[in-house]
Design an enzyme around this catalytic site. Structure first.
Site, PDB file in Angstrom:
ATOM      1  N   ILE A 241       0.850  -1.202   0.000  1.00 30.32           N
ATOM      2  CA  ILE A 241       0.000   0.000   0.000  1.00 30.32           C
ATOM      3  C   ILE A 241       0.883   1.248   0.000  1.00 30.32           C
ATOM      4  O   ILE A 241       0.633   2.221  -0.718  1.00 30.32           O
ATOM      5  CB  ILE A 241      -0.942  -0.011   1.219  1.00 30.32           C
ATOM      6  CG1 ILE A 241      -1.763  -1.299   1.213  1.00 30.32           C
ATOM      7  CG2 ILE A 241      -1.862   1.205   1.206  1.00 30.32           C
ATOM      8  CD1 ILE A 241      -2.546  -1.529   2.479  1.00 30.32           C
ATOM      9  N   GLU A 242       1.957   1.209   0.816  1.00 25.60           N
ATOM     10  CA  GLU A 242       2.901   2.334   0.875  1.00 25.60           C
ATOM     11  C   GLU A 242       3.483   2.617  -0.509  1.00 25.60           C
ATOM     12  O   GLU A 242       3.596   3.771  -0.933  1.00 25.60           O
ATOM     13  CB  GLU A 242       4.019   1.995   1.874  1.00 25.60           C
ATOM     14  CG  GLU A 242       5.187   2.953   1.839  1.00 25.60           C
ATOM     15  CD  GLU A 242       6.181   2.729   2.984  1.00 25.60           C
ATOM     16  OE1 GLU A 242       5.876   1.965   3.917  1.00 25.60           O
ATOM     17  OE2 GLU A 242       7.258   3.336   2.934  1.00 25.60           O
ATOM     18  N   ARG A 243       3.835   1.560  -1.226  1.00 27.42           N
ATOM     19  CA  ARG A 243       4.454   1.743  -2.546  1.00 27.42           C
ATOM     20  C   ARG A 243       3.461   2.337  -3.536  1.00 27.42           C
ATOM     21  O   ARG A 243       3.820   3.186  -4.354  1.00 27.42           O
ATOM     22  CB  ARG A 243       5.044   0.407  -3.021  1.00 27.42           C
ATOM     23  CG  ARG A 243       6.302   0.102  -2.239  1.00 27.42           C
ATOM     24  CD  ARG A 243       6.835  -1.290  -2.317  1.00 27.42           C
ATOM     25  NE  ARG A 243       7.896  -1.408  -1.305  1.00 27.42           N
ATOM     26  CZ  ARG A 243       8.473  -2.529  -0.942  1.00 27.42           C
ATOM     27  NH1 ARG A 243       8.121  -3.664  -1.500  1.00 27.42           N
ATOM     28  NH2 ARG A 243       9.421  -2.520  -0.011  1.00 27.42           N
TER      29      ARG A 243
END
Ligand SMILES: Cc1cc2nc3c(=O)[nH]c(=O)nc-3n(C[C@H](O)[C@H](O)[C@H](O)COP(=O)(O)OP(=O)(O)OC[C@H]3O[C@@H](n4cnc5c(N)ncnc54)[C@H](O)[C@@H]3O)c2cc1C
Length: 381
Positions: A241-243
């Site tokens: 999700i961060e990426r």
């Protein structure tokens, strides 16, 4: 993926937040080396930015992932990448595991205040000796009755100096490697938790980046997110999700930079004609916009796949790698076409150039993305 009028309305409300709350203060916060997260986050929460996909029972909007993508694109248009990164950490890096796997009690205590912007959250994975190779982390949580007793050091923690709690990754057994690691919520007021220093960085100046020391920090085992010993796997899901948050944000950053540069080259005359009339300049800007459009399309396809609950590890790695390289190329070219004024602090290009450098390092370096992709392609990387 086709976006709707609802997406457009949401985009407008996020842009209003960026234009009225953040951009007027961005220069001051950059100079101060931090922004007041406890003042800004409640205003971000009013627009729903800190809990877009989260359960309305805890204050979230309950919207689908496409609204998160739209929000990130708009956050990318901020005059301060540091604030945009801080909001990204709160909403897409420190809280996804808690929202997905947390207990009701954990969500009431930690998630709801983070969604409301009353609590600032951070994600504490990296250590002084290890960043890319997460499985080598050494921070240790030893069990003592109903508590974890945590000792170790965490490095480069965004929001770390202002955080009320951190989502900490620590070793909870001696199994070694990626086994026996857990995600634990640690309130920063717990005795033994100290911010040993904040780091002076090349860019993202408005975002505080802390080194944290934990000395016999005692937190309840009930603060463990999800399953004890499955923290590495949970963190890998959180990283996906961060990426994507980085890739979505890059589209907004590059759109804004290219729009501003197109305006500049139309007005600036060199050798008697507008810079924009030079074929090289026009072609270069057109080519970069085309690359941004391709990333946008890839992001939208990835967003759809995520909404369909497919495994997006490969697509997210492609997106993060492409975004990291593209934003650096865009920043370099925009600065170049602004000439000498592009290199001075009073022009937005110099800050953008410095900020953009982080994209290929933070949240998984380019080489880590390549390692994931090579392995998925069956290469022995
Ligand atoms: C401003 C900023 C904010 C950050 N915020 C956070 C945060 O909030 N929370 C958090 O936990 N961390 C955070 N980080 C840490 C960040 O995620 C790490 O810096 C990053 O993962 C790289 O780890 P490292 O710095 O230890 O570099 P290392 O792991 O030592 O890697 C050094 C370099 O080696 C190369 N490399 C790595 N792996 C490979 C490979 N397999 N093959 C070939 N080359 C390779 C890459 O070029 C890499 O840049 C932040 C960092 C910065 C600079």
């Amino acid at each position: 993926m086709r976006l709707t009028e609802d997406h457009d309305d949401f985009r407008k409300s996020v842009r209003h937040f960026v234009d009225t709350v953040v951009n007027p203060c961005a220069d001051d916060w950059e100079r101060d080396g931090a922004f007041p997260a406890h003042d800004v986050f409640p205003k971000a929460a009013e627009v729903g930015l800190l809990g877009i996909e989260y359960d309305p029972a805890y204050g979230g909007l309950g919207a689908d992932h496409s609204y998160q993508m739209v929000a990130c694109e708009e956050l990318g248009r901020m005059a301060s990448a540091g604030v945009s990164m801080a909001i990204g950490v709160q909403s897409m890096m420190a809280t996804p595991s808690l929202a997905e796997l947390g207990t009701h009690e954990q969500k009431v205590a930690f998630l709801a205040p983070a969604i409301a912007g009353e609590a600032v959250a951070a994600i504490a994975v990296t250590e002084p000796d290890t960043g890319s190779d997460v499985a080598r982390l050494r921070t240790r949580a030893r069990r003592d009755g109903g508590d974890w007793v945590v000792s170790g050091r965490k490095m480069f923690i965004t929001n770390g100096a202002q955080a009320d709690w951190v989502c900490l990754l620590a070793r909870t057994s001696d199994e070694g490697g990626y086994r026996g690691i857990s995600q634990i919520v640690v309130p920063t007021t717990t005795p033994g938790f100290t911010v040993s220093r904040t780091l002076d960085k090349l860019g993202n100046h408005a975002s505080d980046t802390a080194e944290i020391v934990l000395e016999d920090v005692r937190v309840p085992v009930a603060n463990t997110i999800g399953e004890v010993g499955r923290g590495f796997q949970q963190q890998m899901q959180q990283f996906v999700i961060e990426r994507m948050s980085a890739a979505y944000t890059t589209v907004g950053q590059c759109d804004r930079a290219l729009e501003q540069t197109r305006r500049f080259v139309a007005e600036r005359s060199v050798f008697g004609t507008p810079l924009a009339s030079k074929q090289y300049v026009a072609f270069r800007l057109a080519e970069l916009q085309a690359k941004v459009d391709l990333l946008r399309s890839h992001n939208r396809e990835t967003c759809e796949a995520r909404m369909a609950r497919e495994d997006i590890t490969r697509m997210a790695s492609v997106a993060k790698l492409t975004a990291g390289r593209l934003v650096r190329e865009v920043a370099d070219t925009c600065l170049q076409f602004h000439g000498g004024m592009g290199y001075v602090e009073e022009t937005w290009t110099s800050r953008f150039y410095r900020d953009a450098r982080l994209a290929s390092i933070g949240g998984g370096a380019d080489e880590v993305m390549l390692q994931v992709l090579a392995r998925l392609d069956g290469l022995p990387a």
